[in-house]
Write an enzyme that holds these catalytic residues in place. Sequence first.
Site, PDB file in Angstrom:
ATOM      1  CE  LYS A 133      -4.266   1.889   1.698  1.00 32.98           C
ATOM      2  NZ  LYS A 133      -3.922   3.290   1.896  1.00 32.98           N
ATOM      3  CB  CYS A 435      27.205  25.783  24.321  1.00 32.02           C
ATOM      4  SG  CYS A 435      27.468  24.009  24.114  1.00 32.02           S
ATOM      5  CB  CYS A 438      31.686  23.954  25.608  1.00 37.06           C
ATOM      6  SG  CYS A 438      31.082  25.063  24.337  1.00 37.06           S
TER       7      CYS A 438
END
Length: 703
Positions: A133, A435, A438
């Site tokens: 299908k 971030c 860091c």
Amino acid sequence: MSTQDMFAEPENGQDGAAQRAIELRDELNHHAYLYYTLDAPVLPDAEYDKLFQELVALEKANPALRSADSPTQRVGAKALDGFETVRHAVPMLSIRTETDTEPSGAENFDTRIRRELELAPEQPELEYVCELKFDGLAMSLRYEDGVLVQAATRGDGEVGEDVTENIRTIGQIPLRLKGDAPPVLEVRGEVYMRRDDFESLNERQRARIAAGEKGEKTFVNPRNAAAGAVRQLDSAIAAQRPLSFFAYGVGDVTAPGEGWQPFETHYELLMRLREWGLPVAKETAVVKGARGLIDFHQSIGAQRDDLPFDIDGVVYKVNSLSLQRRLGFVTREPRWAVAHKYPAQEQLTTVEAIDVQVGRTGKLTPVAKLAPVFVGGVTVTNATLHNEDEARRKDVRVGDTVVVRRAGDVIPEVVSTLPEKRQPGAEVFSMPRHCPICGSDAVREEGEADFRCTGGLFCPAQRKQSILHFAQRRAMDVEGLGDKLVEQLVDAGVVKTLADLYRLGLSSLVALERMAEKSAQNVLDGLEKSKSTTLPRFLFGLGIRHVGEATAKDLARHFGTLDAVMQADEEALLAVADVGPVVAASVHTFFAQAHNREVVEQLVACGVHWPEEAVDHDAPKPLAGLTVVLTGTLPTMGRDEAKAMLEAAGAKVSGSVSKKTAYVVAGAEAGSKLDKAQALGITVLDEEGMKALLATSSPPMGE
Ligand code: IVH
């Protein structure tokens, strides 16, 4: 000139030009069929282009020769204002869906059919055709005297839209049928987009958006992309959206005359469609009884993620057409067919937290941590929210009940939230400005959707992701280098650059937690093996922004050597097919950075290598137009390396052996492909033989 005139058949009593136009049309249509439908071209592209240009010139000089089945008419002249409506000669029906995704779903269908046909249990099992299908959109193609005259969408089943201009751009759809097709034949089938075509389309779309082109967007899934392309008013744009087609039935059919044998079974009908040049899925099978249906459902279920296109289930149809007639219809659905689905790819769950992950290029992605939920066959605990705008638009908050979706091996995503179930006091999500790994600033540049960590390779998260990208199966394919190990290697400070990977020794690996000597040796073996690679894999693995697999292949094919890619300026890069200003700038900037050039040099110094050959664009390609099949394990060469060498010589490397195969290159444990080659009398070469062939340019033997 009206469309009527444009498509008028040439007058009788044709002169040489008319005769030549017919020859060219037939030849080009035949080669389009070999190329698009059989995936087995025999004519080099340049030769095809020559014939095509000759036909263009002929038709330009004699517009009356421009017939509807001319391959020059695949892209229409001008954009339409809207679509005309079409009343279907035979309504386009829908199909009943069996929602029980277990084997009992198939048993229910067989039981129901047997009951309706009043078959006693001891009577033989019924024959069914099992199909896929397809997840695209239904299309009706009308052929008159073998020529495609109209393509219409399903619409409400009675009235659809005339999308002929766009459908003509689909290479897999014949403009003229082969052989003895009936005078009127309506082919019913599904227009869809392959997953790889969808990925490269989105890759191109992203580059366009990045270049600031207005009104461009990426597509959510192949089905939407296909539907958008079919409903494009400008067929020149539709032509850039790669669509495919599978036939699964017929509508209106008129007999060519007395004595014409109508089909007796649905399977026979499908095979006739295939003979007339229409693509019919190779998975289509005839089975017996409920057991046969169940086996098909399970076997396709197991292959589902590996199919090159999306399906949302399988379809069972009673094979005998006379039994189909006896069973008839209920309202708008035939009693003789059913769609059997697979487990849902969407489920409800709750959001326990929203984390922010840092990707290879520093991209920050908000990720919803979910209460575990079973969806699309696996337990999902994470789902992407893509970026800040998406997270805001969906307004997903911690504690929310959400819809999660997983399709194929695509990353699960949060589709939407149910605000009515929200806890009071739930806070709106906002992206951090630093971030989370860091601590460097996170910035979102003008026109960009994403926040990025500015830490570069100083950021351990970016370093880890770059290494995983480099090592992945589709890039350097380093076996045994998984995310846990990369995490340890980066955290321990042992691997700082990609080249450090190849400097790893047994002792530094064994020093890591939970690393026995045997697994450490496996990792080293995996690294050693990965050194023998191909230029496209290497280029892709470097992780240059906007350079996906497709672009990496284009660059490698165009330049031939890494040096040539590294030295190319933006102008030279723009000469590569499908490379636009954004990609060109990105590649150029990447190699302009001393630290990137250094890593590349170190990798090569560590022994990473690939077959390379300077590309002389005018050089003859000794294997141009020839199809070669690789099978088994070659003694010294990886499959990709062999494939790259063959392709560089102009050969097309195919996965299956047919009469059109020029050579089969067989290594150890070659199986059925070798048998087939021998049965067809195709020249079989070993690795040495292949190298000799590449060194010379002798034509295939026995042709
Ligand atoms: S048969 C008379 N076969 O599913 C039966 N339909 O509701 C007509 N579809 O939108 C349909 N794969 O486009 C049939 N192998 C297949 C199919 C298929 C996909 C789509 C079809 C329609 C829907 C049926």
